[in-house]
Scaffold this active site. Structure first.
Site, PDB file in Angstrom:
ATOM      1  N   ASP A  23      17.894 -18.191 -16.424  1.00  0.00           N
ATOM      2  CA  ASP A  23      16.667 -17.720 -15.773  1.00  0.00           C
ATOM      3  C   ASP A  23      17.051 -16.641 -14.776  1.00  0.00           C
ATOM      4  O   ASP A  23      17.617 -16.932 -13.720  1.00  0.00           O
ATOM      5  CB  ASP A  23      15.947 -18.873 -15.073  1.00  0.00           C
ATOM      6  CG  ASP A  23      14.532 -18.502 -14.661  1.00  0.00           C
ATOM      7  OD1 ASP A  23      14.313 -17.333 -14.280  1.00  0.00           O
ATOM      8  OD2 ASP A  23      13.640 -19.372 -14.707  1.00  0.00           O
ATOM      9  N   CYS A  64       0.844  -1.188   0.000  1.00  0.00           N
ATOM     10  CA  CYS A  64       0.000   0.000   0.000  1.00  0.00           C
ATOM     11  C   CYS A  64       0.880   1.239   0.000  1.00  0.00           C
ATOM     12  O   CYS A  64       1.793   1.364   0.827  1.00  0.00           O
ATOM     13  CB  CYS A  64      -0.924  -0.009   1.217  1.00  0.00           C
ATOM     14  SG  CYS A  64      -1.956   1.467   1.386  1.00  0.00           S
ATOM     15  N   CYS A 100      -5.756  -2.508   0.048  1.00  0.00           N
ATOM     16  CA  CYS A 100      -5.003  -2.564   1.297  1.00  0.00           C
ATOM     17  C   CYS A 100      -5.713  -3.480   2.283  1.00  0.00           C
ATOM     18  O   CYS A 100      -6.950  -3.442   2.435  1.00  0.00           O
ATOM     19  CB  CYS A 100      -4.845  -1.160   1.887  1.00  0.00           C
ATOM     20  SG  CYS A 100      -3.875  -1.134   3.425  1.00  0.00           S
ATOM     21  N   HIS A 143       5.333 -19.581 -17.632  1.00  0.00           N
ATOM     22  CA  HIS A 143       6.661 -19.115 -17.233  1.00  0.00           C
ATOM     23  C   HIS A 143       7.410 -18.702 -18.492  1.00  0.00           C
ATOM     24  O   HIS A 143       7.109 -19.172 -19.592  1.00  0.00           O
ATOM     25  CB  HIS A 143       7.430 -20.200 -16.478  1.00  0.00           C
ATOM     26  CG  HIS A 143       8.675 -19.700 -15.812  1.00  0.00           C
ATOM     27  ND1 HIS A 143       8.702 -18.575 -15.017  1.00  0.00           N
ATOM     28  CD2 HIS A 143       9.953 -20.161 -15.831  1.00  0.00           C
ATOM     29  CE1 HIS A 143       9.927 -18.372 -14.562  1.00  0.00           C
ATOM     30  NE2 HIS A 143      10.710 -19.325 -15.052  1.00  0.00           N
ATOM     31  N   GLU A 158      15.682 -16.829 -11.065  1.00  0.00           N
ATOM     32  CA  GLU A 158      16.302 -17.805 -10.168  1.00  0.00           C
ATOM     33  C   GLU A 158      17.828 -17.690 -10.135  1.00  0.00           C
ATOM     34  O   GLU A 158      18.471 -18.484  -9.442  1.00  0.00           O
ATOM     35  CB  GLU A 158      15.919 -19.220 -10.615  1.00  0.00           C
ATOM     36  CG  GLU A 158      14.424 -19.467 -10.663  1.00  0.00           C
ATOM     37  CD  GLU A 158      13.806 -19.398  -9.292  1.00  0.00           C
ATOM     38  OE1 GLU A 158      14.221 -20.159  -8.401  1.00  0.00           O
ATOM     39  OE2 GLU A 158      12.892 -18.572  -9.096  1.00  0.00           O
ATOM     40  N   CYS A 199      -0.008   3.361   3.643  1.00  0.00           N
ATOM     41  CA  CYS A 199       0.435   2.874   4.957  1.00  0.00           C
ATOM     42  C   CYS A 199       1.454   1.744   4.859  1.00  0.00           C
ATOM     43  O   CYS A 199       1.873   1.201   5.887  1.00  0.00           O
ATOM     44  CB  CYS A 199      -0.768   2.406   5.770  1.00  0.00           C
ATOM     45  SG  CYS A 199      -1.646   0.991   5.059  1.00  0.00           S
ATOM     46  N   CYS A 222       8.042 -12.866 -13.580  1.00  0.00           N
ATOM     47  CA  CYS A 222       8.962 -13.480 -14.540  1.00  0.00           C
ATOM     48  C   CYS A 222       8.843 -12.880 -15.934  1.00  0.00           C
ATOM     49  O   CYS A 222       9.829 -12.809 -16.673  1.00  0.00           O
ATOM     50  CB  CYS A 222       8.771 -14.981 -14.582  1.00  0.00           C
ATOM     51  SG  CYS A 222       7.121 -15.520 -15.078  1.00  0.00           S
TER      52      CYS A 222
END
Length: 443
Positions: free
Chosen positions: A281, A177, A209, A264, A284, A180, A237
């Site tokens: 990748d 958020c 929120c 992916h 990762e 806050c 990704c």
């Protein structure tokens, strides 16, 4: 003696026994040859199928030697590319052609110049030089003529990968958020605003929120423009692969953008040193670990299609080494149609190239095709090597040996929070994990 009897005796006495034996031998050979040819022609005409058991109590129709061979005898014949005919195949074709445009966006010189300004080149090249020297020293210690594991340009990409993951880009599950800084909860998809759409956002995720007193809504545009991602430096990704692939292109490497049908995407970089495409990748920080998704995450895959500025290639066999264990059914189009689509995209991308460049790329395609076939052959050989005599006798499998070529240190997914990873079934706890599409967070 009667002269009429003396004439035949004189004729028979004049016959040469050796000549007669030779004539008889030649006649026998001709008869034998004719008999053998008849037998061979009969065998060849009936070889297409094994004779079925006959019930001699009922009349049987005469055999038909002109019947086509069974599918079993044709299934290993190479596929012939076939243009899509049905609506499903046409949709798949249009989707792949649309995805193939992604690498073209990274050829903008202005974008690549802007990317180089964002990269600490001195740090990247210093790390690459140091690693390259270490690898060269290790190769020399093994003996004269030994080749280093990776070349200098490979080390540049490896250094770029570490910097990108650890310093530059941020993973986002749910945006915090802005009022806050509390966690938010996803509430759905909304229409992009004009300025968001102008910056390449095709969809916007909406979050609320979690604090009731606040209740503020947060918009999370899914930007698809690499230039915008250089500024936002966050995403999942899709954004990671987009921005990182563009940076690899900026530092001089040939890149591919790999689309996976199971939600992916990742990158492949061409290694001139190894003369092959290398899996990378960025999410990762994985380098040359193509079995990460199956043996590590426990995923099953159907399609992995790599797109570059030079064309497209179905590289599923690089990532699915054990089809019986990790492969999903490929139902989006017949295999001959997919082959036609790949050829079509390659022809489109190489249309204006010189003959020399086309010849070079065709050679690369042939080497990669041999590489991908080799994975299938290795997998079959591994399966056969695990078969035991008692398995054949008992009609069951009791395999306990592990694959010697299997990666030793692959783990479940690390990018994203733990709950999101568990929902997608990518924690690697079981090789049989299967993703529930209802729990899949958009990539």
């Amino acid at each position: 003696m009667d002269p009429s009897q003396a004439a035949p005796r004189a004729a028979s006495a004049a016959v040469d026994p050796d000549r007669l034996a030779q004539e008889l031998t030649e006649r026998f050979r001709q008869v034998l040859s004719t008999k053998r040819m008849t037998e061979l022609s009969t065998m060849s005409s009936s070889r297409s199928s094994s004779p079925a058991p006959r019930d001699f109590g009922t009349p049987q129709p005469p055999p038909t030697h002109n019947a086509p061979p069974s599918y079993r005898s044709l299934r290993n014949i190479p596929l012939v590319p076939q243009a899509p005919q049905d609506a499903r195949s046409m949709r798949f074709k249009h989707m792949l052609h649309s995805l193939s445009n992604m690498p073209l966006k990274w050829e903008n010189p202005g974008l690549l110049d802007e990317a180089l300004r964002a990269v600490p080149l001195e740090q990247i090249y210093n790390e690459a030089e140091e690693e390259s020297q270490i690898l060269q020293a290790e190769a020399e210690s093994l003996g004269a003529g030994k080749k280093a594991a990776w070349g200098y340009q490979d080390c540049v990409i490896r250094a770029l990968l570490r910097w990108f993951k650890r310093t530059f880009f941020t993973w986002v599950n749910n945006p915090a958020c802005s009022r806050c800084y509390s966690p938010t909860v996803g509430v759905g998809i909304t229409t992009p605003l004009p300025d968001e759409q102008a910056r390449g956002a095709n969809q916007v995720e909406l979050y609320r929120c979690s604090v009731e007193q606040c209740g503020r809504y947060e918009r999370y545009p899914r930007y698809n423009d690499a230039f915008v991602l250089l500024q936002t430096r966050r995403g999942r990704c899709g954004e990671w692969a987009n921005c990182f692939s563009m940076l690899c292109r900026a530092v001089g490497s040939r890149v591919r953008w790999v689309w996976n049908s199971e939600d992916h995407v990742w990158t492949e970089v061409y290694s001139v040193h190894r003369k092959r495409w290398v899996h990378v990748d960025a999410c990762e920080e994985a380098w040359d670990k193509p079995r990460l998704y199956t043996d590590g995450w426990g995923r099953k895959l159907a399609y992995c299609i790599a797109f570059s500025v030079d064309g497209a290639m179905d590289v599923t066999r690089r990532y699915v080494r054990n089809p019986s264990k990790h492969s999903l059914e490929r139902t989006r189009a017949p295999e001959a149609v997919l082959l036609h689509i790949m050829d079509e995209i390659r022809a489109l991308r190489r249309n204006n190239m010189s003959k020399q460049d086309k010849f070079r790329l065709e050679g690369e395609d042939m080497r990669e095709a041999r590489e991908l076939r080799g994975y299938i052959i290795s997998g079959i050989a591994g399966e056969v090597s695990e078969i035991k005599a008692e398995d054949i006798i008992n009609g069951c499998s009791s395999r306990t040996r592990t694959d010697p070529d299997a990666p030793k240190a692959l783990e479940g997914r690390t990018s994203g929070n733990s709950q999101w990873i568990r929902n997608r079934g990518e924690d690697g706890r079981s090789a049989q994990n299967q993703q529930d599409p209802r729990n899949n967070h958009p990539r």
